[in-house]
Design a protein around this motif. Structure first.
Motif, PDB file in Angstrom:
ATOM      1  N   MET A   1     -66.703  -1.468 -76.073  1.00 48.76           N
ATOM      2  CA  MET A   1     -65.375  -0.961 -75.908  1.00 48.76           C
ATOM      3  C   MET A   1     -64.534  -1.227 -77.153  1.00 48.76           C
ATOM      4  SD  MET A   1     -63.554   0.754 -73.907  1.00 48.76           S
ATOM      5  CE  MET A   1     -63.359   0.824 -72.184  1.00 48.76           C
ATOM      6  N   ALA A   2     -64.693  -2.387 -77.755  1.00 49.96           N
ATOM      7  CA  ALA A   2     -63.938  -2.730 -78.957  1.00 49.96           C
ATOM      8  C   ALA A   2     -64.296  -1.782 -80.101  1.00 49.96           C
ATOM      9  CB  ALA A   2     -64.195  -4.178 -79.358  1.00 49.96           C
ATOM     10  N   ILE A   3     -65.563  -1.402 -80.188  1.00 46.89           N
ATOM     11  CA  ILE A   3     -65.982  -0.468 -81.237  1.00 46.89           C
ATOM     12  C   ILE A   3     -65.316   0.888 -81.015  1.00 46.89           C
ATOM     13  CG2 ILE A   3     -67.961   0.797 -82.179  1.00 46.89           C
ATOM     14  CD1 ILE A   3     -69.655  -1.664 -81.562  1.00 46.89           C
ATOM     15  N   PHE A   4     -65.234   1.322 -79.775  1.00 51.15           N
ATOM     16  CA  PHE A   4     -64.605   2.594 -79.447  1.00 51.15           C
ATOM     17  C   PHE A   4     -63.141   2.606 -79.883  1.00 51.15           C
ATOM     18  CE2 PHE A   4     -62.153   5.164 -76.395  1.00 51.15           C
ATOM     19  CZ  PHE A   4     -62.665   6.410 -76.708  1.00 51.15           C
ATOM     20  N   PHE A   5     -62.396   1.535 -79.523  1.00 49.16           N
ATOM     21  CA  PHE A   5     -60.991   1.464 -79.915  1.00 49.16           C
ATOM     22  C   PHE A   5     -60.833   1.337 -81.428  1.00 49.16           C
ATOM     23  CE2 PHE A   5     -60.284   0.028 -75.427  1.00 49.16           C
ATOM     24  CZ  PHE A   5     -59.555   1.143 -75.045  1.00 49.16           C
ATOM     25  N   GLY A   6     -61.782   0.682 -82.069  1.00 56.97           N
ATOM     26  CA  GLY A   6     -61.765   0.588 -83.527  1.00 56.97           C
ATOM     27  C   GLY A   6     -61.933   1.951 -84.174  1.00 56.97           C
ATOM     28  N   LEU A   7     -62.826   2.754 -83.636  1.00 55.80           N
ATOM     29  CA  LEU A   7     -63.041   4.108 -84.163  1.00 55.80           C
ATOM     30  C   LEU A   7     -61.816   4.991 -83.916  1.00 55.80           C
ATOM     31  CD1 LEU A   7     -66.755   4.764 -83.128  1.00 55.80           C
ATOM     32  CD2 LEU A   7     -65.860   4.358 -85.416  1.00 55.80           C
ATOM     33  N   ILE A   8     -61.249   4.889 -82.738  1.00 55.75           N
ATOM     34  CA  ILE A   8     -60.051   5.671 -82.424  1.00 55.75           C
ATOM     35  C   ILE A   8     -58.898   5.250 -83.336  1.00 55.75           C
ATOM     36  CG2 ILE A   8     -58.301   6.145 -80.643  1.00 55.75           C
ATOM     37  CD1 ILE A   8     -60.933   7.577 -80.158  1.00 55.75           C
ATOM     38  N   GLY A   9     -58.732   3.948 -83.529  1.00 57.23           N
ATOM     39  CA  GLY A   9     -57.667   3.443 -84.410  1.00 57.23           C
ATOM     40  C   GLY A   9     -57.852   3.923 -85.839  1.00 57.23           C
ATOM     41  N   THR A  10     -59.085   3.883 -86.301  1.00 54.98           N
ATOM     42  CA  THR A  10     -59.381   4.354 -87.650  1.00 54.98           C
ATOM     43  C   THR A  10     -59.069   5.841 -87.790  1.00 54.98           C
ATOM     44  OG1 THR A  10     -61.108   2.692 -87.876  1.00 54.98           O
ATOM     45  CG2 THR A  10     -61.195   4.547 -89.398  1.00 54.98           C
ATOM     46  N   ALA A  11     -59.425   6.611 -86.792  1.00 55.53           N
ATOM     47  CA  ALA A  11     -59.152   8.049 -86.821  1.00 55.53           C
ATOM     48  C   ALA A  11     -57.652   8.314 -86.820  1.00 55.53           C
ATOM     49  CB  ALA A  11     -59.823   8.741 -85.637  1.00 55.53           C
ATOM     50  N   LEU A  12     -56.904   7.550 -86.032  1.00 57.56           N
ATOM     51  CA  LEU A  12     -55.456   7.727 -85.987  1.00 57.56           C
ATOM     52  C   LEU A  12     -54.803   7.357 -87.318  1.00 57.56           C
ATOM     53  CD1 LEU A  12     -54.596   6.437 -82.397  1.00 57.56           C
ATOM     54  CD2 LEU A  12     -54.562   8.793 -83.236  1.00 57.56           C
ATOM     55  N   VAL A  13     -55.255   6.279 -87.931  1.00 51.13           N
ATOM     56  CA  VAL A  13     -54.720   5.886 -89.237  1.00 51.13           C
ATOM     57  C   VAL A  13     -55.063   6.942 -90.280  1.00 51.13           C
ATOM     58  CG1 VAL A  13     -54.926   4.191 -91.112  1.00 51.13           C
ATOM     59  CG2 VAL A  13     -54.663   3.408 -88.751  1.00 51.13           C
ATOM     60  N   GLY A  14     -56.266   7.458 -90.240  1.00 49.60           N
ATOM     61  CA  GLY A  14     -56.655   8.528 -91.160  1.00 49.60           C
ATOM     62  C   GLY A  14     -55.816   9.783 -90.970  1.00 49.60           C
ATOM     63  N   ALA A  15     -55.560  10.138 -89.723  1.00 53.02           N
ATOM     64  CA  ALA A  15     -54.735  11.322 -89.433  1.00 53.02           C
ATOM     65  C   ALA A  15     -53.305  11.104 -89.911  1.00 53.02           C
ATOM     66  CB  ALA A  15     -54.764  11.627 -87.942  1.00 53.02           C
ATOM     67  N   ALA A  16     -52.771   9.904 -89.709  1.00 53.57           N
ATOM     68  CA  ALA A  16     -51.410   9.603 -90.178  1.00 53.57           C
ATOM     69  C   ALA A  16     -51.343   9.668 -91.702  1.00 53.57           C
ATOM     70  CB  ALA A  16     -50.969   8.235 -89.679  1.00 53.57           C
ATOM     71  N   GLY A  17     -52.365   9.168 -92.371  1.00 57.40           N
ATOM     72  CA  GLY A  17     -52.411   9.237 -93.837  1.00 57.40           C
ATOM     73  C   GLY A  17     -52.480  10.664 -94.330  1.00 57.40           C
ATOM     74  N   TRP A  18     -53.297  11.474 -93.670  1.00 62.05           N
ATOM     75  CA  TRP A  18     -53.387  12.884 -94.048  1.00 62.05           C
ATOM     76  C   TRP A  18     -52.052  13.579 -93.833  1.00 62.05           C
ATOM     77  CZ3 TRP A  18     -52.646  17.141 -90.855  1.00 62.05           C
ATOM     78  CH2 TRP A  18     -52.892  18.379 -91.457  1.00 62.05           C
ATOM     79  N   PHE A  19     -51.411  13.305 -92.701  1.00 59.92           N
ATOM     80  CA  PHE A  19     -50.105  13.903 -92.401  1.00 59.92           C
ATOM     81  C   PHE A  19     -49.086  13.522 -93.474  1.00 59.92           C
ATOM     82  CE2 PHE A  19     -45.899  13.818 -90.462  1.00 59.92           C
ATOM     83  CZ  PHE A  19     -45.830  15.077 -89.905  1.00 59.92           C
TER      84      PHE A  19
END
Length: 143
Positions: A1-19
């Protein structure tokens, strides 16, 4: 579960950076590039052409014709740069708000640049005042 939230968090940070890069940083960089172009144009248009051009028939063009052609080109280029700055301010509203935080009003600066373009070559205080106002709103000179 921690890996899943880590991947989601990474994706969100990447999306915010792209934005942030696409919708804020790139338009701000474009504004400063246009500001630099306006400064270069003011410097170049202060210089006078020294070459003796010829028309398509090989006949020397008179000094007045050269001056008129040069002035028309200078006005057109400054107007175009001003229009690009206005368009950037109107279409990139997030970047325009960030620019306002730093003391730049893109729409006003572009409009003043277009006014300066129209008065380019005019003698007297009106032409000088328009250029000065454009330089102040672009923060190329102190008010």
């Amino acid at each position: 579960m921690a890996i899943f939230f880590g991947l989601i968090g990474t994706a969100l940070v990447g999306a915010a950076g792209w934005f942030a890069t696409s919708f804020v940083a790139a338009p701000i960089r474009a504004f400063f590039d246009l500001r630099k172009d306006a400064r270069r144009q003011f410097l170049v248009f202060d210089e006078r052409e020294t070459q003796v051009p010829f028309n398509e028939h090989g006949i020397e063009v008179s000094a007045q014709q050269r001056a008129d052609t040069y002035l028309a080109a200078a006005k057109r280029e400054l107007r175009e740069t001003g229009a690009k700055i206005v368009a950037l301010g109107e279409s990139e509203q997030i970047a325009a708000q960030v620019l306002k935080l730093f003391g730049y009003d893109a729409i006003l600066a572009g409009e003043n640049l277009m006014i300066a373009a129209e008065t380019l070559g005019a003698w007297g205080p009106e032409g000088q005042a328009a250029r000065k106002q454009a330089e102040i709103t672009l923060r190329l000179r102190k008010g």
